[in-house]
Design an enzyme around this catalytic site. Structure first.
Site, short mmCIF file in Angstrom:
data_model
loop_
_atom_site.label_atom_id
_atom_site.label_comp_id
_atom_site.label_asym_id
_atom_site.label_seq_id
_atom_site.Cartn_x
_atom_site.Cartn_y
_atom_site.Cartn_z
N SER A 100 0.84 -1.20 0.00
CA SER A 100 0.00 0.00 0.00
C SER A 100 0.88 1.26 0.00
O SER A 100 1.67 1.45 -0.92
CB SER A 100 -0.96 -0.04 1.20
N ASP A 196 -9.92 -4.72 -4.44
CA ASP A 196 -9.38 -3.72 -3.52
C ASP A 196 -10.20 -2.44 -3.63
O ASP A 196 -10.27 -1.83 -4.69
CB ASP A 196 -7.91 -3.44 -3.89
N HIS A 226 -7.81 -5.48 -0.35
CA HIS A 226 -6.64 -4.65 -0.07
C HIS A 226 -5.63 -5.35 0.82
O HIS A 226 -4.43 -5.10 0.72
CB HIS A 226 -7.08 -3.33 0.58
#
Length: 250
Positions: A100, A196, A226
């Site tokens: 991320s 996601d 995610h």
């Protein structure tokens, strides 16, 4: 249990990290926004490192986990500088595994230290997220508070209570990647969840368009979200890192 070590920074802050001794390039876990080095993916790589003799480091960003720092002073540039400092401290080739926000930080570090980064494995990387994902989706009253007061309190069931600062958004503009070429000679392997909701998979297509240098592989995981922390997804991450280590050795 691996002991916590500390990397001193010039301003007196310290980065906390844990290290597994091993051979080959050092696999470095670069975590996400408000996550720490005790997360599921970081620990899965730690276990793989112990079992397979990898050199491995996981660390907490400035103002994350057990590293020091005032959260309100945290910026993308600071997290970038600290990642680069850790790379320099290790004095060995590294494979950056960024999740991320950590994917954005890893890309920035790879641009800054092309000679040291032997490869990247990115998990739902959130390059430019402050500008492209976070700011546009904030409620209007939050954006107004940030512009008026310089900060706003955010309450998030998953991330806890924290402040978003105008300085973080303004400073991040210095590190946006997707408006120009992204020059990284090392190979890059991206794992992206199709489901996601935090980082749309289409963002990775923009990264591929802008990327210059080494080969890029993009794997779209159709049922992935995610976190990408289900057992089969963790196995896929470990395998991606193992393959990157193998490629770096040739």
């Amino acid at each position: 249990m691996t002991d916590i070590q500390h990397l001193a920074r010039p301003d007196g802050e310290t980065l906390a990290y844990k290290q597994v001794e091993g051979d080959g390039p050092v696999v470095v876990w670069v975590g996400g926004f408000r996550s720490d080095m005790e997360g599921t993916k970081a620990l899965a790589l730690d276990e793989a490192a112990e079992e397979n003799g990898w050199a491995y480091v996981r660390y907490d960003h400035f103002a994350h986990g057990v590293s020091s720092g005032d959260w309100k002073k945290a910026t993308i540039g600071r997290w970038r500088e600290d990642c680069i400092a850790l790379i320099d401290h290790l004095k060995r080739p590294v494979i950056l595994v960024g999740s991320s926000m950590g994917g954005w930080v890893s890309l920035l570090a790879a641009v800054a230290r092309p000679e040291a980064v032997a490869g990247l494995v990115l998990v739902n990387p959130a390059q430019d997220f402050t500008e492209r994902l976070m700011w546009p989706t904030l409620p209007d009253h939050i954006r107004q508070a940030i512009m008026r007061d310089g900060e706003a309190l955010i309450t998030d069931p998953g991330l806890g209570d924290y402040h978003l600062t105008k300085n973080m958004f303004d400073e991040a503009k210095n590190w946006l990647l997707l408006d120009g070429p992204v020059a990284i000679p090392a190979p890059t392997h991206i794992l992206q969840g199709k489901l996601d909701e935090s980082v749309p998979w289409e963002m990775q297509l923009r990264l591929l368009e802008k990327h210059e240098g080494g080969d890029v592989r993009l794997d779209i995981i159709k049922d992935g979200d995610h976190r990408l922390s289900k057992p089969h997804e963790l196995a896929r991450l470990v395998d991606a890192v193992a393959q990157m280590r193998k490629a770096a050795a040739t």
